[in-house]
Design a protein around this motif. Sequence first.
Motif, short mmCIF file in Angstrom:
data_model
loop_
_atom_site.label_atom_id
_atom_site.label_comp_id
_atom_site.label_asym_id
_atom_site.label_seq_id
_atom_site.Cartn_x
_atom_site.Cartn_y
_atom_site.Cartn_z
N GLN A 33 0.87 -1.32 0.03
CA GLN A 33 0.06 -0.07 -0.20
C GLN A 33 0.89 1.34 -0.09
N LEU A 58 -3.85 -1.56 -6.78
CA LEU A 58 -3.39 -2.86 -6.10
C LEU A 58 -4.60 -3.82 -6.56
N LEU A 80 4.83 -2.94 -9.42
CA LEU A 80 4.01 -2.10 -9.08
C LEU A 80 4.26 -0.54 -9.57
#
Length: 87
Positions: A33, A58, A80
């Motif tokens: 996160q 996500l 990511l």
Amino acid sequence: MENRFRQVGDAALVAAVRRGDTDAIDEFLERFQEVVMSQAKLLRVPPVDWRSWTSDLLCDVVVGFIGRTGASPRSVVAYLIAAARNK
């Protein structure tokens, strides 16, 4: 209760996410996160949208992982970051 995936490496975590393990998915979302949130800030996402943007990215990654086979990304963080830049 302690998440059983807290101590595993990123590759093992992604493998479990691909199997659809809900504990692994929870750990993945929690573990990455802050990385994705920092990308939201760098990419000048409005502050009011940081949380939803992070959650959306996500979740998109998790959905993309589920059911896929093959090697895990070499670096989940780099993966990511690339996903954030391409969002």
